[in-house]
Motif scaffolding. Structure first.
Motif, PDB file in Angstrom:
ATOM      1  N   ALA A  21       0.827  -1.212   0.000  1.00 30.69           N
ATOM      2  CA  ALA A  21       0.000   0.000   0.000  1.00 30.69           C
ATOM      3  C   ALA A  21       0.859   1.258   0.000  1.00 30.69           C
ATOM      4  O   ALA A  21       0.579   2.214  -0.715  1.00 30.69           O
ATOM      5  CB  ALA A  21      -0.934  -0.013   1.201  1.00 30.69           C
ATOM      6  N   LEU A  22       1.928   1.250   0.778  1.00 30.47           N
ATOM      7  CA  LEU A  22       2.805   2.419   0.830  1.00 30.47           C
ATOM      8  C   LEU A  22       3.619   2.578  -0.453  1.00 30.47           C
ATOM      9  O   LEU A  22       3.777   3.688  -0.963  1.00 30.47           O
ATOM     10  CB  LEU A  22       3.731   2.340   2.048  1.00 30.47           C
ATOM     11  CG  LEU A  22       3.046   2.494   3.404  1.00 30.47           C
ATOM     12  CD1 LEU A  22       4.041   2.236   4.526  1.00 30.47           C
ATOM     13  CD2 LEU A  22       2.412   3.867   3.546  1.00 30.47           C
ATOM     14  N   ARG A  23       4.134   1.475  -0.983  1.00 29.46           N
ATOM     15  CA  ARG A  23       4.924   1.551  -2.220  1.00 29.46           C
ATOM     16  C   ARG A  23       4.094   2.064  -3.397  1.00 29.46           C
ATOM     17  O   ARG A  23       4.585   2.802  -4.240  1.00 29.46           O
ATOM     18  CB  ARG A  23       5.492   0.184  -2.586  1.00 29.46           C
ATOM     19  CG  ARG A  23       6.719  -0.207  -1.824  1.00 29.46           C
ATOM     20  CD  ARG A  23       7.187  -1.579  -2.275  1.00 29.46           C
ATOM     21  NE  ARG A  23       8.444  -1.952  -1.656  1.00 29.46           N
ATOM     22  CZ  ARG A  23       8.941  -3.166  -1.702  1.00 29.46           C
ATOM     23  NH1 ARG A  23       8.295  -4.144  -2.338  1.00 29.46           N
ATOM     24  NH2 ARG A  23      10.101  -3.442  -1.116  1.00 29.46           N
ATOM     25  N   SER A  28      -3.008   4.464   2.740  1.00 32.85           N
ATOM     26  CA  SER A  28      -2.180   4.111   3.880  1.00 32.85           C
ATOM     27  C   SER A  28      -2.855   3.036   4.712  1.00 32.85           C
ATOM     28  O   SER A  28      -4.066   3.077   4.896  1.00 32.85           O
ATOM     29  CB  SER A  28      -1.941   5.343   4.756  1.00 32.85           C
ATOM     30  OG  SER A  28      -1.212   4.973   5.905  1.00 32.85           O
ATOM     31  N   PRO A  29      -2.091   2.096   5.223  1.00 34.72           N
ATOM     32  CA  PRO A  29      -2.667   1.119   6.149  1.00 34.72           C
ATOM     33  C   PRO A  29      -2.867   1.723   7.543  1.00 34.72           C
ATOM     34  O   PRO A  29      -3.385   1.076   8.433  1.00 34.72           O
ATOM     35  CB  PRO A  29      -1.620   0.007   6.179  1.00 34.72           C
ATOM     36  CG  PRO A  29      -0.336   0.702   5.862  1.00 34.72           C
ATOM     37  CD  PRO A  29      -0.690   1.830   4.934  1.00 34.72           C
ATOM     38  N   HIS A  30      -2.446   2.977   7.710  1.00 28.48           N
ATOM     39  CA  HIS A  30      -2.550   3.686   8.981  1.00 28.48           C
ATOM     40  C   HIS A  30      -3.570   4.815   8.861  1.00 28.48           C
ATOM     41  O   HIS A  30      -3.798   5.332   7.778  1.00 28.48           O
ATOM     42  CB  HIS A  30      -1.196   4.289   9.377  1.00 28.48           C
ATOM     43  CG  HIS A  30      -0.079   3.307   9.333  1.00 28.48           C
ATOM     44  ND1 HIS A  30       0.110   2.347  10.299  1.00 28.48           N
ATOM     45  CD2 HIS A  30       0.913   3.129   8.431  1.00 28.48           C
ATOM     46  CE1 HIS A  30       1.168   1.615  10.002  1.00 28.48           C
ATOM     47  NE2 HIS A  30       1.673   2.068   8.858  1.00 28.48           N
ATOM     48  N   LYS A 108     -10.709  -1.017   6.218  1.00 25.45           N
ATOM     49  CA  LYS A 108      -9.980  -0.281   7.252  1.00 25.45           C
ATOM     50  C   LYS A 108     -11.006   0.390   8.154  1.00 25.45           C
ATOM     51  O   LYS A 108     -11.937   1.035   7.692  1.00 25.45           O
ATOM     52  CB  LYS A 108      -9.057   0.770   6.609  1.00 25.45           C
ATOM     53  CG  LYS A 108      -8.239   1.561   7.592  1.00 25.45           C
ATOM     54  CD  LYS A 108      -7.196   0.704   8.283  1.00 25.45           C
ATOM     55  CE  LYS A 108      -6.390   1.531   9.272  1.00 25.45           C
ATOM     56  NZ  LYS A 108      -5.567   0.730  10.126  1.00 25.45           N
ATOM     57  N   HIS A 109     -10.832   0.225   9.457  1.00 27.48           N
ATOM     58  CA  HIS A 109     -11.740   0.808  10.442  1.00 27.48           C
ATOM     59  C   HIS A 109     -11.162   2.102  10.999  1.00 27.48           C
ATOM     60  O   HIS A 109      -9.966   2.363  10.898  1.00 27.48           O
ATOM     61  CB  HIS A 109     -11.998  -0.189  11.575  1.00 27.48           C
ATOM     62  CG  HIS A 109     -12.731  -1.415  11.124  1.00 27.48           C
ATOM     63  ND1 HIS A 109     -14.090  -1.456  11.006  1.00 27.48           N
ATOM     64  CD2 HIS A 109     -12.274  -2.625  10.726  1.00 27.48           C
ATOM     65  CE1 HIS A 109     -14.462  -2.651  10.579  1.00 27.48           C
ATOM     66  NE2 HIS A 109     -13.370  -3.384  10.393  1.00 27.48           N
ATOM     67  N   THR A 110     -12.025   2.902  11.602  1.00 22.90           N
ATOM     68  CA  THR A 110     -11.613   4.180  12.179  1.00 22.90           C
ATOM     69  C   THR A 110     -10.870   3.969  13.493  1.00 22.90           C
ATOM     70  O   THR A 110     -10.794   2.860  14.014  1.00 22.90           O
ATOM     71  CB  THR A 110     -12.829   5.094  12.417  1.00 22.90           C
ATOM     72  OG1 THR A 110     -13.735   4.436  13.301  1.00 22.90           O
ATOM     73  CG2 THR A 110     -13.524   5.447  11.115  1.00 22.90           C
ATOM     74  N   PRO A 123      -9.774   6.693   2.621  1.00 20.63           N
ATOM     75  CA  PRO A 123      -8.488   6.272   3.187  1.00 20.63           C
ATOM     76  C   PRO A 123      -7.519   7.429   3.395  1.00 20.63           C
ATOM     77  O   PRO A 123      -7.580   8.439   2.705  1.00 20.63           O
ATOM     78  CB  PRO A 123      -7.945   5.293   2.167  1.00 20.63           C
ATOM     79  CG  PRO A 123      -8.830   5.356   0.990  1.00 20.63           C
ATOM     80  CD  PRO A 123     -10.031   6.145   1.327  1.00 20.63           C
ATOM     81  N   SER A 124      -6.634   7.255   4.363  1.00 19.99           N
ATOM     82  CA  SER A 124      -5.571   8.224   4.611  1.00 19.99           C
ATOM     83  C   SER A 124      -4.623   8.266   3.429  1.00 19.99           C
ATOM     84  O   SER A 124      -4.350   7.243   2.811  1.00 19.99           O
ATOM     85  CB  SER A 124      -4.744   7.810   5.834  1.00 19.99           C
ATOM     86  OG  SER A 124      -5.287   8.289   7.011  1.00 19.99           O
TER      87      SER A 124
END
Length: 145
Positions: A21-23, A28-30, A108-110, A123-124
Motif C-alpha cells: 500500500a505504501l509503495r 495508507s494502512p494507517h 480499514k476501520h476508524t 483512506p488516509s
C-alpha cells in the motif's frame, strides 16, 4: 484505481499488505497521525490493523494471505488494548504481518489503531517520512521491481 472508497492496486507475490500500500502510494494502512507514529512493520504498535473481508484462492486452494490465520505477533498485539475492547477484534489482522498471495478485499476501520467498528470513509493519504527506510524492517516482501 479508485472507485468511490474502493481502491485497487497490484501487489507483488509475497509482499506484505503494508509495504504494498505504501509503495503504490494509493492508500495508507494507517489512520491519520499513525502515518508518522507507527512501528514501521514490526507488528508492535497495531496501527495497521485491517479486516480482510474476502480472499480468493487459486485452483490449488492456497490461501490469498500468508499466514492464513493470525501469527504470534498479531495475537500478542491485537489481544491488548485498545483492540481487544471492540466487537470486531477477532476479525482484525496486521497489514505488516500478512503477505499477499492472491486477490483480497480489505476494510480499514476508524480510530488511531484502526480498532473501532466504523469503516473509514476515505483512506488516509500515504506518507513515507523515512522514504525507503519505511520498508527496512520488512524482511518478508520482495524488493520492488
Amino acid at each position: 484505481d479508485h472507485t468511490d472508497n474502493n481502491i485497487s492496486f497490484h501487489v507483488y507475490e509475497g509482499e506484505t499488505l503494508r509495504t504494498a500500500a505504501l509503495r503504490r502510494n494509493v492508500a495508507s494502512p494507517h489512520n491519520g497521525r499513525a502515518n508518522l507514529i507507527n512501528c514501521r512493520g514490526l507488528g508492535t504498535c497495531g496501527t495497521c490493523a485491517v479486516e480482510i473481508i474476502s480472499q480468493g484462492s487459486d485452483d490449488g486452494g492456497i490461501a490469498a494471505v500468508d499466514p492464513p490465520q493470525r501469527n504470534t505477533v498479531e495475537n500478542l498485539r491485537l489481544n491488548l488494548p485498545p483492540h481487544n475492547f471492540h466487537d470486531n477484534a477477532e476479525k482484525l489482522r496486521l497489514a505488516c504481518q500478512i503477505q499477499v498471495r492472491g486477490d483480497i478485499t480489505v476494510m480499514k476501520h476508524t480510530g488511531f489503531w484502526g480498532q473501532k467498528e466504523e469503516v473509514v470513509g476515505s483512506p488516509s493519504v500515504p506518507t513515507r517520512p523515512f522514504g525507503e527506510l519505511e520498508y527496512l524492517l520488512d524482511g518478508k516482501s520482495p524488493p520492488e521491481k
